[in-house]
Design a protein around this motif. Structure first.
Motif, PDB file in Angstrom:
ATOM      1  N   ILE A  66       0.876  -1.121  -0.031  1.00  9.42           N
ATOM      2  CA  ILE A  66      -0.181  -0.075   0.016  1.00  9.42           C
ATOM      3  C   ILE A  66       0.851   1.276  -0.129  1.00  9.42           C
ATOM      4  CG2 ILE A  66      -1.511   1.488   1.445  1.00  9.42           C
ATOM      5  CD1 ILE A  66      -2.906  -0.880   2.088  1.00  9.42           C
ATOM      6  N   PRO A  67       0.307   2.107  -0.903  1.00  8.99           N
ATOM      7  CA  PRO A  67       1.462   3.394  -0.909  1.00  8.99           C
ATOM      8  C   PRO A  67       1.599   4.021   0.592  1.00  8.99           C
ATOM      9  CG  PRO A  67      -0.052   3.392  -2.671  1.00  8.99           C
ATOM     10  CD  PRO A  67      -0.417   2.143  -1.872  1.00  8.99           C
ATOM     11  N   GLY A  68       2.875   4.405   0.820  1.00  5.73           N
ATOM     12  CA  GLY A  68       3.083   4.781   2.259  1.00  5.73           C
ATOM     13  C   GLY A  68       3.880   3.870   3.206  1.00  5.73           C
ATOM     14  N   GLY A  69       3.747   2.624   2.818  1.00  4.00           N
ATOM     15  CA  GLY A  69       4.386   1.499   3.621  1.00  4.00           C
ATOM     16  C   GLY A  69       4.135   1.451   5.109  1.00  4.00           C
ATOM     17  N   ASN A  70       3.067   1.883   5.528  1.00  6.53           N
ATOM     18  CA  ASN A  70       2.958   2.307   7.020  1.00  6.53           C
ATOM     19  C   ASN A  70       1.819   0.975   7.668  1.00  6.53           C
ATOM     20  OD1 ASN A  70       4.915   4.255   7.377  1.00  6.53           O
ATOM     21  ND2 ASN A  70       3.467   5.678   6.985  1.00  6.53           N
ATOM     22  N   THR A  71       1.323   0.315   6.549  1.00  2.00           N
ATOM     23  CA  THR A  71       0.302  -0.683   7.028  1.00  2.00           C
ATOM     24  C   THR A  71       0.715  -1.838   7.668  1.00  2.00           C
ATOM     25  OG1 THR A  71      -1.240   0.392   5.092  1.00  2.00           O
ATOM     26  CG2 THR A  71      -1.973  -1.740   6.116  1.00  2.00           C
ATOM     27  N   ALA A  72       0.210  -2.235   8.929  1.00  2.00           N
ATOM     28  CA  ALA A  72       0.838  -3.124   9.596  1.00  2.00           C
ATOM     29  C   ALA A  72       0.589  -4.656   8.841  1.00  2.00           C
ATOM     30  CB  ALA A  72       0.000  -3.489  10.822  1.00  2.00           C
ATOM     31  N   SER A  73       1.623  -5.316   8.810  1.00  2.00           N
ATOM     32  CA  SER A  73       1.535  -6.768   8.368  1.00  2.00           C
ATOM     33  C   SER A  73       1.265  -7.618   9.063  1.00  2.00           C
ATOM     34  CB  SER A  73       3.029  -7.026   7.693  1.00  2.00           C
ATOM     35  OG  SER A  73       3.035  -8.301   7.148  1.00  2.00           O
ATOM     36  N   VAL A  74       0.476  -8.828   8.508  1.00  2.00           N
ATOM     37  CA  VAL A  74      -0.403  -9.756   9.589  1.00  2.00           C
ATOM     38  C   VAL A  74       0.385 -11.066   9.272  1.00  2.00           C
ATOM     39  CG1 VAL A  74      -2.257  -8.658  10.146  1.00  2.00           C
ATOM     40  CG2 VAL A  74      -2.314 -10.225   8.167  1.00  2.00           C
TER      41      VAL A  74
END
Length: 282
Positions: A66-74
């Motif tokens: 996702i653009p920005g790269g700050n979304t948590a990975s699960v």
């Protein structure tokens, strides 16, 4: 050989029971608005972004971006961490029957987290139905309706006087192909080809080299890196086969192995280009 993430997921899913197309299943049933989701499918994530709801995505798999790269990975697409998902406290977890055979979702239901399972994709219309369902889930119905109309207009089934036998390979060793029951098989038909891999309910069968030789495809389309060299070496004793007289079409697996409408439309155009290519033997 290491498979791209999307390809490996497809290959593993081929070994499991398949869901039939229908409305999304929710466990437990909807009881509150959805403002915060975890997406366990890159294709579903892309649909969320298309709808303008990027801010709603709290978690994604490690195969997603996702653009920005700050979304948590699960975790991975095949083995997401239920603990990580529960910690994010989403309103809903969205996933698809294309992937869910290797995603053990029982613990989510036990934790009382709402999960929304979208049905397996067999065709472009199925992808549009999921986009519409995602729009309804996120309160973006009007945006989804507009996108569906736009993609339906852009996606035209090819009319061809001569339909070429087409083999879509996800791996050369072992030989893993997209069959006529997969969404990739439907794209081949819509692009004007005939899907060579006929395998009943199995969308991604493992084939023998003998099967490929007997099928004698006119065109080979691939979705793994280094495909042209690998296929040329593997079938060098069979230079008489029609596909050996053409350039092997190498598609980006991050496009060809996804089932959102935009990716399917791009894949169809690329397959049409491969089918229109002249044989070096002509």
């Amino acid at each position: 050989m290491l498979f791209p993430a999307a390809v490996l997921s497809a290959a593993v899913c081929a070994l499991s029971l398949l869901s039939f197309t229908g409305p999304p299943h929710e466990h437990p049933p909807a009881d509150r608005p959805v403002h915060r989701i975890v997406s366990l499918s890159p294709s579903l994530t892309k649909m969320v972004l298309m709808l303008g709801s990027a801010d709603a995505v709290a978690g994604i798999t490690s195969y997603d971006r996702i653009p920005g790269g700050n979304t948590a990975s699960v975790g991975t697409l095949m083995n997401p961490s239920m603990e990580a998902i529960i910690r994010l406290a989403p309103d809903a977890v969205v996933y698809c029957a294309e992937d869910s055979a290797v995603q053990h979702m029982e613990s989510l239901a036990a934790a009382g987290i709402r999960s929304v399972e979208f049905p397996r994709v067999r065709s472009f219309d199925d992808s549009l139905a999921i986009l519409r369902g995602m729009g309804n889930l996120l309160g973006r119905k009007s945006e989804a309706d507009a996108l569906v109309d736009s993609y339906r207009s852009a996606y035209r089934t090819a009319v061809s006087q001569r339909r070429l036998k087409t083999l879509f390979l996800l791996s050369a060793d072992p030989v893993i192909a997209a069959s006529d029951s997969s969404f990739l098989g439907s794209i081949i038909r819509d692009a004007g080809g005939i899907c060579c891999a006929v395998s009943g309910a199995n969308p991604y069968p493992v084939l023998s080299k003998e099967y490929v030789v007997r099928s004698a495809p006119d065109v080979v389309v691939s979705a793994f890196h280094g495909a042209a060299v690998s296929i040329a070496e593997s079938y060098s004793p069979y230079r008489h086969l029609p596909f050996m007289k053409r350039k092997i079409a190498e598609l980006d697996p991050d496009i060809a192995c996804r089932y959102d409408p935009e990716s399917m439309l791009q894949t169809k155009k690329l397959i049409e280009d491969a089918l229109s290519q002249r044989s070096t033997g002509q």
